[in-house]
Design an enzyme around this catalytic site. Sequence first.
Site, PDB file in Angstrom:
ATOM      1  N   LYS A 149      42.369 -81.191 -37.192  1.00 46.36           N
ATOM      2  CA  LYS A 149      41.582 -82.340 -36.725  1.00 46.36           C
ATOM      3  C   LYS A 149      42.376 -83.603 -37.001  1.00 46.36           C
ATOM      4  CE  LYS A 149      37.394 -83.202 -34.995  1.00 46.36           C
ATOM      5  NZ  LYS A 149      36.522 -82.363 -34.171  1.00 46.36           N
TER       6      LYS A 149
HETATM    7  P1  NAD Z   1      30.642 -89.361 -28.100  1.00 49.69           P
HETATM    8  O1  NAD Z   1      31.495 -90.445 -28.643  1.00 49.69           O
HETATM    9  O2  NAD Z   1      30.735 -89.034 -26.649  1.00 49.69           O
HETATM   10  O3  NAD Z   1      29.091 -89.695 -28.418  1.00 49.69           O
HETATM   11  C1  NAD Z   1      28.619 -89.953 -29.710  1.00 49.69           C
HETATM   12  C2  NAD Z   1      27.156 -90.371 -29.590  1.00 49.69           C
HETATM   13  O4  NAD Z   1      26.590 -90.501 -30.896  1.00 49.69           O
HETATM   14  C3  NAD Z   1      26.950 -91.721 -28.903  1.00 49.69           C
HETATM   15  O5  NAD Z   1      25.842 -91.634 -28.020  1.00 49.69           O
HETATM   16  C4  NAD Z   1      26.620 -92.661 -30.053  1.00 49.69           C
HETATM   17  O6  NAD Z   1      25.807 -93.765 -29.646  1.00 49.69           O
HETATM   18  C5  NAD Z   1      25.874 -91.726 -30.976  1.00 49.69           C
HETATM   19  N1  NAD Z   1      25.846 -92.182 -32.357  1.00 49.69           N
HETATM   20  C6  NAD Z   1      26.874 -92.592 -33.127  1.00 49.69           C
HETATM   21  N2  NAD Z   1      26.425 -92.953 -34.346  1.00 49.69           N
HETATM   22  C7  NAD Z   1      25.101 -92.745 -34.334  1.00 49.69           C
HETATM   23  C8  NAD Z   1      24.078 -92.928 -35.290  1.00 49.69           C
HETATM   24  N3  NAD Z   1      24.341 -93.399 -36.519  1.00 49.69           N
HETATM   25  N4  NAD Z   1      22.801 -92.598 -34.947  1.00 49.69           N
HETATM   26  C9  NAD Z   1      22.511 -92.141 -33.707  1.00 49.69           C
HETATM   27  N5  NAD Z   1      23.451 -91.950 -32.759  1.00 49.69           N
HETATM   28  C10 NAD Z   1      24.724 -92.251 -33.076  1.00 49.69           C
HETATM   29  O7  NAD Z   1      30.910 -88.088 -29.004  1.00 49.69           O
HETATM   30  P2  NAD Z   1      30.770 -86.550 -28.622  1.00 49.69           P
HETATM   31  O8  NAD Z   1      32.074 -86.084 -28.107  1.00 49.69           O
HETATM   32  O9  NAD Z   1      29.521 -86.356 -27.843  1.00 49.69           O
HETATM   33  O10 NAD Z   1      30.610 -85.910 -30.075  1.00 49.69           O
HETATM   34  C11 NAD Z   1      29.353 -85.894 -30.771  1.00 49.69           C
HETATM   35  C12 NAD Z   1      29.422 -84.857 -31.877  1.00 49.69           C
HETATM   36  O11 NAD Z   1      29.731 -83.595 -31.308  1.00 49.69           O
HETATM   37  C13 NAD Z   1      30.480 -85.099 -32.956  1.00 49.69           C
HETATM   38  O12 NAD Z   1      30.007 -84.607 -34.189  1.00 49.69           O
HETATM   39  C14 NAD Z   1      31.643 -84.239 -32.480  1.00 49.69           C
HETATM   40  O13 NAD Z   1      32.511 -83.880 -33.541  1.00 49.69           O
HETATM   41  C15 NAD Z   1      30.883 -83.053 -31.953  1.00 49.69           C
HETATM   42  N6  NAD Z   1      31.635 -82.231 -30.990  1.00 49.69           N
HETATM   43  C16 NAD Z   1      32.145 -82.759 -29.838  1.00 49.69           C
HETATM   44  C17 NAD Z   1      32.828 -81.936 -28.954  1.00 49.69           C
HETATM   45  C18 NAD Z   1      33.344 -82.431 -27.637  1.00 49.69           C
HETATM   46  O14 NAD Z   1      33.830 -81.602 -26.844  1.00 49.69           O
HETATM   47  N7  NAD Z   1      33.258 -83.709 -27.323  1.00 49.69           N
HETATM   48  C19 NAD Z   1      33.023 -80.577 -29.267  1.00 49.69           C
HETATM   49  C20 NAD Z   1      32.474 -80.074 -30.439  1.00 49.69           C
HETATM   50  C21 NAD Z   1      31.781 -80.914 -31.291  1.00 49.69           C
END
Ligand code: NAD
Length: 426
Positions: free
Chosen positions: A116
């Site tokens: 990561k």
């Molecule tokens: P992203 O940046 O697209 O979206 C993040 C979202 O979380 C946004 O809507 C933001 O407003 C919200 N957010 C941030 N802080 C917040 C808070 N304190 N309270 C409420 N909402 C909050 O990110 P993503 O890619 O959707 O990733 C989200 C999660 O999923 C992370 O934990 C990431 O590690 C995990 N994840 C993502 C992927 C991927 O393919 N993108 C894969 C596996 C896991």
Amino acid sequence: MKNHDLPSYLSKDNLGPWEIFLEQIDRVIPYLGNLAYWAESLKRPKRILIVDVPIHLDDGSVAHFEGYRVHHNTSRGPGKGGVRFHQDVNLSEVMALSAWMTIKNAAVGLPYGGAKGGIRVDPRTLSSGELERLTRRYTTEIGLLIGPDKDIPAPDVNTNPQVMAWMMDTYSMNMGRTSTGVVTGKPVALGGSLGRSDATGRGVFVTASEAMQRRGLRLEGARVAVQGFGNVGSTAARIFSDHGAKVVAIQDITGTIYAENGIDPRAALKATEHGGKLGATPGVSEIGSADFWSVPCDVLIPAALERQITSENAGKIQAKIVVEGANGPTTPAADDILADQGTLVVPDVLANAGGVTVSYFEWVQDFSSYYWTEDEINARLDRLMREAFTALWEVSERHGVTLRTAAYIVACTRVLEARALRGLYP
Ligand code: NAD
């Protein structure tokens, strides 16, 4: 294995999400049999790189940012894991996220280790040009570690296909040849895979529907609450809604919205475009952020950041099933509360593995320069996720443990078996 003094970067002062991971490992050790001998190797990342990332800002000044890339374990294959741009990124977080990638890749059977990376930056404060320079300099700095057969980054919070395109181009320029397989989650025009942008949210939906089936819940009319409305949360909400479920609450950084008869995720997405707020979605009411957790619902999907479900709010959760779209959203103490109240938790290492699974498909397609249709990708993804769910469900039933512990049993067994077979070099 003897537990010698911990390296300084693992000192108590430096713990946080990493501490959660250590506790998760301790919980699984009793199930590992002879392989427990090697368990200490999971408690130490293989290598950590901390880099200074200086860039010219648009006003001509120079700003320095702190970047990380961690390889937690590469016993089963090259490192694989996303890159996060966030103002709170720190070493403990990146270490934990890399370790969860080791577990995730092994739990669903992908031929990768865990890695990561991230930069401690609020990307909303940067122009597009500054973001590009930051990405390119960071890629160059971590060039020591990455490569199509060494470590393959992908998008995570606040990074997207454009950022992956810049990373691919920078690595390729430095190597003197175009190397599409060095990152995944790229635009389709650069060797990205069809279906990648929806893959994590789709996997959340697939594993959630498997869990619902086992709890006798129907998709039609099911009440769903989603925290985080980015790539993962918004996609999961859309697919649930398309299958007849009602998304009754959504929370993101801009607020929390509720609608008894269901929110249209597409309308909510439109409201949040171009820096807009969730509250601007037509036909919804805004509620307090703490009230999100007690919303009556069948399925709760934390899809924002880690440590959101804690001993403070776990007891308020009414959902029958929690499906972890985010990485590490539930603390071990909260896990126990949820288990005691009979809430089924589909753990992150299974629920959000759809993204890395289609990243794997992308990497395979890049190597063979032969690309599958979106239907082929989705069918392979659905099958792999359903099979992984069923396999972990059986382990959880056999040992009488949670799905998380079952995932850790399967994953740690695979990783440590590889570790034991490879032995120590030299
Ligand atoms: P992203 O940046 O697209 O979206 C993040 C979202 O979380 C946004 O809507 C933001 O407003 C919200 N957010 C941030 N802080 C917040 C808070 N304190 N309270 C409420 N909402 C909050 O990110 P993503 O890619 O959707 O990733 C989200 C999660 O999923 C992370 O934990 C990431 O590690 C995990 N994840 C993502 C992927 C991927 O393919 N993108 C894969 C596996 C896991």
